[in-house]
Design an enzyme around this catalytic site. Sequence first.
Site, PDB file in Angstrom:
ATOM      1  N   ARG A  76      10.940   7.198  -9.999  1.00 52.40           N
ATOM      2  CA  ARG A  76      10.912   8.096 -11.148  1.00 52.40           C
ATOM      3  C   ARG A  76      11.901   9.233 -10.949  1.00 52.40           C
ATOM      4  NH1 ARG A  76       5.015  10.885 -10.358  1.00 52.40           N
ATOM      5  NH2 ARG A  76       5.593  12.312  -8.694  1.00 52.40           N
ATOM      6  N   LYS A 126       7.536   6.304  -5.712  1.00 49.90           N
ATOM      7  CA  LYS A 126       6.076   6.451  -5.597  1.00 49.90           C
ATOM      8  C   LYS A 126       5.469   5.116  -5.166  1.00 49.90           C
ATOM      9  CE  LYS A 126       2.222   8.329  -8.312  1.00 49.90           C
ATOM     10  NZ  LYS A 126       1.905   9.113  -9.513  1.00 49.90           N
ATOM     11  N   GLY A 170       0.507  17.339  -0.130  1.00 50.56           N
ATOM     12  CA  GLY A 170       1.826  16.745   0.151  1.00 50.56           C
ATOM     13  C   GLY A 170       1.947  15.351  -0.415  1.00 50.56           C
ATOM     14  N   ASP A 186       2.866  13.115 -12.896  1.00 52.57           N
ATOM     15  CA  ASP A 186       1.747  12.403 -12.254  1.00 52.57           C
ATOM     16  C   ASP A 186       0.761  11.846 -13.264  1.00 52.57           C
ATOM     17  OD1 ASP A 186       2.857  12.636  -9.814  1.00 52.57           O
ATOM     18  OD2 ASP A 186       1.296  13.866  -8.911  1.00 52.57           O
ATOM     19  N   ASP A 233      -1.501  20.692  -8.148  1.00 54.30           N
ATOM     20  CA  ASP A 233      -0.459  19.886  -7.491  1.00 54.30           C
ATOM     21  C   ASP A 233       0.156  18.894  -8.477  1.00 54.30           C
ATOM     22  OD1 ASP A 233      -3.278  19.051  -7.013  1.00 54.30           O
ATOM     23  OD2 ASP A 233      -2.332  17.162  -6.461  1.00 54.30           O
ATOM     24  N   ASN A 234      -0.409  18.796  -9.658  1.00 53.83           N
ATOM     25  CA  ASN A 234       0.159  17.918 -10.689  1.00 53.83           C
ATOM     26  C   ASN A 234       0.794  18.730 -11.814  1.00 53.83           C
ATOM     27  OD1 ASN A 234      -0.689  15.685  -9.274  1.00 53.83           O
ATOM     28  ND2 ASN A 234      -2.590  15.435 -10.426  1.00 53.83           N
ATOM     29  N   ASP A 253      -3.476   4.628   2.111  1.00 55.05           N
ATOM     30  CA  ASP A 253      -2.510   3.598   2.507  1.00 55.05           C
ATOM     31  C   ASP A 253      -1.062   3.868   2.088  1.00 55.05           C
ATOM     32  OD1 ASP A 253      -2.671   3.203  -0.200  1.00 55.05           O
ATOM     33  OD2 ASP A 253      -3.518   1.183  -0.093  1.00 55.05           O
TER      34      ASP A 253
HETATM   35  P1  AMP Z   1      -2.846  12.296  -7.302  1.00 53.93           P
HETATM   36  O1  AMP Z   1      -4.224  12.532  -7.784  1.00 53.93           O
HETATM   37  O2  AMP Z   1      -2.345  10.885  -7.530  1.00 53.93           O
HETATM   38  O3  AMP Z   1      -1.872  13.298  -7.826  1.00 53.93           O
HETATM   39  O4  AMP Z   1      -2.862  12.424  -5.724  1.00 53.93           O
HETATM   40  C1  AMP Z   1      -3.388  13.535  -5.043  1.00 53.93           C
HETATM   41  C2  AMP Z   1      -2.939  13.494  -3.595  1.00 53.93           C
HETATM   42  O5  AMP Z   1      -3.374  12.303  -2.961  1.00 53.93           O
HETATM   43  C3  AMP Z   1      -1.438  13.552  -3.396  1.00 53.93           C
HETATM   44  O6  AMP Z   1      -1.188  14.314  -2.261  1.00 53.93           O
HETATM   45  C4  AMP Z   1      -1.075  12.110  -3.178  1.00 53.93           C
HETATM   46  O7  AMP Z   1       0.106  11.953  -2.444  1.00 53.93           O
HETATM   47  C5  AMP Z   1      -2.276  11.589  -2.428  1.00 53.93           C
HETATM   48  N1  AMP Z   1      -2.488  10.143  -2.629  1.00 53.93           N
HETATM   49  C6  AMP Z   1      -2.938   9.515  -3.740  1.00 53.93           C
HETATM   50  N2  AMP Z   1      -3.010   8.200  -3.548  1.00 53.93           N
HETATM   51  C7  AMP Z   1      -2.578   7.944  -2.283  1.00 53.93           C
HETATM   52  C8  AMP Z   1      -2.401   6.785  -1.490  1.00 53.93           C
HETATM   53  N3  AMP Z   1      -2.698   5.568  -1.945  1.00 53.93           N
HETATM   54  N4  AMP Z   1      -1.937   6.947  -0.240  1.00 53.93           N
HETATM   55  C9  AMP Z   1      -1.650   8.165   0.252  1.00 53.93           C
HETATM   56  N5  AMP Z   1      -1.797   9.304  -0.438  1.00 53.93           N
HETATM   57  C10 AMP Z   1      -2.255   9.205  -1.683  1.00 53.93           C
HETATM   58 MG    MG Z   2      -0.284  14.157  -7.761  1.00 55.11          MG
END
Ligand code: AMP
Ligand code: MG
Length: 472
Positions: A165, A102, A79, A251, A241-242, A114
């Site tokens: 975005r 974002k 999510g 992403d 998820d990306n 965070d």
């Molecule tokens: P990503 O690799 O950036 O696509 O992130 C993978 C998952 O981790 C997604 O569900 C993001 O929403 C969550 N996520 C990444 N960074 C953070 C953050 N700083 N705080 C909360 N969730 C994060």
């Molecule tokens: Mg992502």
Amino acid sequence: MQLHHHFAELGYEFFAHTQVQPLQEQRLVEFNKDLAQELGIDFSDEFVQRQLSGQETVDDSLSMVYAGHQFGGFTPRLGDGRGVLLGEVKDRQGVLHDLHVKGAGQTPFSRQADGRAVLRSTIREYLASEAMYGLGIPTTRALALYDSQHAVYRERPEIGAMLIRTAKTHIRFGHFEYFFAHKKYDELQQLIDYTLDTYFSHLKDESEPVKAMLIDVVQRTARMVAKWQSVGFQHGVMNTDNFSILGETIDYGPYGFMEDFNDRWICNHSDYEGRYAFHRQPGIGLWNLNCLLFAFSKHFTREELIEILKHYEPCLQSHYDELMAAKLGLSDVAQLEPMLEQLFVVLRKEQLDFTIFFRFLSRLEADKPELLMDEVVDRKAMADWLDYYWSVRNDGRDQQAVSEQMRRVNPKFVLRNYLAHQAIEAAESGDYLPFRELLKVLNSPFDEHLESDALAKRAPDWGRHLEVSCSS
Ligand code: AMP
Ligand code: MG
């Protein structure tokens, strides 16, 4: 600005209502005028700005729930951990675009994290998505960037930032995986109907609309990956998820644009096994589609799903061939494969810059091979390739016109890691000029921009091995 909330109508199984939580002393430092205009968003309107940046409540803004295969392992519930979908807006043609913030603060999906994003990663996403757009590759786009006095802790304290975005959709492969894995079959069907109605309505009269939609998704994904390969783009985190259901690049984290040619290159320093290495991207695209299609196991037999997947490889190959033939200025693909194979051996051995080489080739004349020979150690290998190349390219066409055509597909500018690094360092000290100059050339990377020639050069020694990782 007229915000729509179609996704919100799906109901609470699909999201949690969330509001953007503003950063301390946040400041709008950049917005994308062309895109804003296209979407009818007026940044001079105080109320609009307040809505976009979390200072005004937006009814029905939300964080989506989805799952995902991350580096090969399934996470059943991910999510938007730091993202808020404000709603959708229509462009001048009536096409819907999501507005997504974002780095918007914690959400019910943040787990231990965070909910924030740092200026470094926000600038990286802004630049990359606009660079991809400039290259003509389907992508999410950057609408606005906010910096702040808000400290966000990563390996060191950094400046907190937010990116607004846009995307045609934020529905990912992982959305379908989520409902299937949790056996929420009614909601899965609801999501399928919604996706079909909203984004694939042109297929609704097909005898099997869902199958037609999936074939379309397979082909969009194939074309997206073919385009990545043709410009040397490496995504870095090709988790499901990306991956957008509409085949837009989404992403941007530890991505990279290839500089010295190396098809085994791994841009993400957190990718210890090289799962997402450059040469593996086409295979991973298929692997991800396989995960997506598994979520349709109640709809189709195994054989049917395999038939759908079989559209991937030929589509990717033919699109890639088309793109590479255009880069080389060839009129057909008959000799392409052996020619590329031989070329890549030379490029790898000589560590030539991928972007500069092709741009150079689009200026080279058959009787002036020395211009290229001076760049290489093994002159014979390069000369042999050039002989072969000209024997195919010189097929009676006006070669000046061919060169001109080649310059429309071989960019002069690409987002080099050291340039992003310089733009980030300057921005962190409050100077956004390098970021803006870079953005300008990346928006039209095929133009000469003579005043910015320096941005088309190879990295200096200090900038050749900068590391990027998942930290964002
Ligand atoms: P990503 O690799 O950036 O696509 O992130 C993978 C998952 O981790 C997604 O569900 C993001 O929403 C969550 N996520 C990444 N960074 C953070 C953050 N700083 N705080 C909360 N969730 C994060
Ligand atoms: Mg992502």
